[in-house]
Motif scaffolding. Sequence first.
Motif, mmCIF file in Angstrom:
data_model
loop_
_atom_site.group_PDB
_atom_site.id
_atom_site.type_symbol
_atom_site.label_atom_id
_atom_site.label_comp_id
_atom_site.label_asym_id
_atom_site.label_seq_id
_atom_site.Cartn_x
_atom_site.Cartn_y
_atom_site.Cartn_z
ATOM 1 N N LEU A 89 -30.521 -1.004 59.756
ATOM 2 C CA LEU A 89 -30.597 -1.863 58.578
ATOM 3 C C LEU A 89 -32.041 -2.233 58.264
ATOM 4 C CD1 LEU A 89 -27.483 -4.100 59.222
ATOM 5 C CD2 LEU A 89 -27.703 -2.244 57.575
ATOM 6 N N GLY A 90 -32.852 -2.451 59.305
ATOM 7 C CA GLY A 90 -34.272 -2.729 59.092
ATOM 8 C C GLY A 90 -35.004 -1.553 58.464
ATOM 9 N N GLU A 91 -34.672 -0.357 58.900
ATOM 10 C CA GLU A 91 -35.303 0.845 58.340
ATOM 11 C C GLU A 91 -34.884 1.051 56.884
ATOM 12 O OE1 GLU A 91 -37.772 4.174 58.229
ATOM 13 O OE2 GLU A 91 -37.707 2.504 59.618
ATOM 14 N N LEU A 92 -33.627 0.781 56.567
ATOM 15 C CA LEU A 92 -33.170 0.864 55.172
ATOM 16 C C LEU A 92 -33.921 -0.149 54.317
ATOM 17 C CD1 LEU A 92 -29.325 1.284 55.638
ATOM 18 C CD2 LEU A 92 -30.875 2.963 54.620
ATOM 19 N N GLU A 93 -34.070 -1.366 54.836
ATOM 20 C CA GLU A 93 -34.788 -2.407 54.099
ATOM 21 C C GLU A 93 -36.242 -2.014 53.883
ATOM 22 O OE1 GLU A 93 -36.288 -6.843 55.087
ATOM 23 O OE2 GLU A 93 -34.147 -6.487 55.385
ATOM 24 N N ARG A 94 -36.861 -1.447 54.904
ATOM 25 C CA ARG A 94 -38.255 -1.011 54.794
ATOM 26 C C ARG A 94 -38.431 0.020 53.689
ATOM 27 N NH1 ARG A 94 -41.708 2.752 56.244
ATOM 28 N NH2 ARG A 94 -40.251 4.123 57.274
ATOM 29 N N ARG A 95 -37.414 0.839 53.479
ATOM 30 C CA ARG A 95 -37.455 1.871 52.442
ATOM 31 C C ARG A 95 -36.958 1.358 51.085
ATOM 32 N NH1 ARG A 95 -35.864 7.513 55.372
ATOM 33 N NH2 ARG A 95 -37.039 7.154 57.294
ATOM 34 N N GLY A 96 -36.606 0.086 51.030
ATOM 35 C CA GLY A 96 -36.177 -0.493 49.758
ATOM 36 C C GLY A 96 -34.743 -0.170 49.387
ATOM 37 N N ILE A 97 -33.899 0.128 50.358
ATOM 38 C CA ILE A 97 -32.507 0.477 50.105
ATOM 39 C C ILE A 97 -31.623 -0.679 50.539
ATOM 40 C CG2 ILE A 97 -30.627 2.065 50.677
ATOM 41 C CD1 ILE A 97 -32.853 4.154 51.339
ATOM 42 N N ASP A 98 -30.779 -1.159 49.639
ATOM 43 C CA ASP A 98 -29.819 -2.219 49.949
ATOM 44 C C ASP A 98 -28.452 -1.565 50.135
ATOM 45 O OD1 ASP A 98 -28.081 -4.325 50.104
ATOM 46 O OD2 ASP A 98 -28.756 -5.297 48.259
ATOM 47 N N PRO A 99 -27.969 -1.456 51.398
ATOM 48 C CA PRO A 99 -26.700 -0.752 51.627
ATOM 49 C C PRO A 99 -25.496 -1.414 50.973
ATOM 50 C CG PRO A 99 -27.470 -1.786 53.641
ATOM 51 C CD PRO A 99 -28.549 -1.954 52.626
ATOM 52 N N GLU A 101 -25.564 -2.565 47.910
ATOM 53 C CA GLU A 101 -25.647 -2.316 46.474
ATOM 54 C C GLU A 101 -25.876 -0.843 46.118
ATOM 55 O OE1 GLU A 101 -25.192 -4.709 44.179
ATOM 56 O OE2 GLU A 101 -24.843 -6.134 45.807
ATOM 57 N N GLU A 102 -26.483 -0.092 47.028
ATOM 58 C CA GLU A 102 -26.848 1.299 46.738
ATOM 59 C C GLU A 102 -26.177 2.241 47.727
ATOM 60 O OE1 GLU A 102 -31.200 1.694 46.353
ATOM 61 O OE2 GLU A 102 -31.224 -0.486 46.493
ATOM 62 N N GLU A 103 -26.110 3.510 47.339
ATOM 63 C CA GLU A 103 -25.570 4.511 48.249
ATOM 64 C C GLU A 103 -26.585 4.786 49.351
ATOM 65 O OE1 GLU A 103 -23.631 8.944 48.229
ATOM 66 O OE2 GLU A 103 -23.586 7.705 46.428
ATOM 67 N N VAL A 104 -26.102 4.822 50.576
ATOM 68 C CA VAL A 104 -26.966 5.071 51.729
ATOM 69 C C VAL A 104 -27.176 6.578 51.865
ATOM 70 C CG1 VAL A 104 -27.142 4.818 54.238
ATOM 71 C CG2 VAL A 104 -26.143 2.982 52.869
ATOM 72 N N PRO A 105 -28.433 7.029 52.019
ATOM 73 C CA PRO A 105 -28.703 8.460 52.157
ATOM 74 C C PRO A 105 -27.948 9.080 53.335
ATOM 75 C CG PRO A 105 -30.743 7.239 51.841
ATOM 76 C CD PRO A 105 -29.657 6.232 52.034
ATOM 77 N N ALA A 106 -27.610 10.355 53.207
ATOM 78 C CA ALA A 106 -26.819 11.057 54.220
ATOM 79 C C ALA A 106 -27.445 10.975 55.608
ATOM 80 C CB ALA A 106 -26.628 12.515 53.814
ATOM 81 N N GLY A 107 -28.749 11.052 55.715
ATOM 82 C CA GLY A 107 -29.405 10.993 57.021
ATOM 83 C C GLY A 107 -29.170 9.692 57.765
ATOM 84 N N PHE A 108 -28.852 8.632 57.031
ATOM 85 C CA PHE A 108 -28.565 7.344 57.663
ATOM 86 C C PHE A 108 -27.089 7.207 58.014
ATOM 87 C CE2 PHE A 108 -32.629 6.408 55.864
ATOM 88 C CZ PHE A 108 -33.188 5.512 56.759
ATOM 89 N N GLN A 109 -26.259 8.095 57.536
ATOM 90 C CA GLN A 109 -24.837 8.041 57.842
ATOM 91 C C GLN A 109 -24.492 8.842 59.090
ATOM 92 O OE1 GLN A 109 -22.770 9.209 54.279
ATOM 93 N NE2 GLN A 109 -23.854 7.694 53.064
#
Length: 126
Positions: A89-99, A101-109
């Motif tokens: 979740l910290g890495e997603l936040e660092r990249r500006g992605i809100d899981p 509200e937004e679709e999470v990239p495949a590499g994070f799944q």
Amino acid sequence: MRRGPVGGRPRPAPAPARPDCCEVVASRVDWYGGRHGGPFGCPDALIRFGAGFQECGLIVRDGGASGVAVGFCLWCGQGFPESRRGRRLGELERRGIDPGEEEVPAGFQDGGWLASLRYVRLDDSR
């Protein structure tokens, strides 16, 4: 793909670390009968490995895709590796992605995001 040390040949990212502490877990993690369309619909499925968070959980029979994370094997008692939920979740936040509200990239799944991180030694007293 990352480059290997010899000849620069591509090598695949390391696979997520699936638990295999005992025979029961090794044979039952993510196991389900093919008739039910997935582990959450199969009455015989017990435990699920979430590659994105690198954690194991018991499947909750609530009609959805719920689970309860467990930190140790219920059959042999060995501890599972620490969950990477907070780090992910910290890495997603660092990249500006809100899981939320937004679709999470495949590499994070699928756990592939772990291969892109650089691990820093915390004890540099040597």
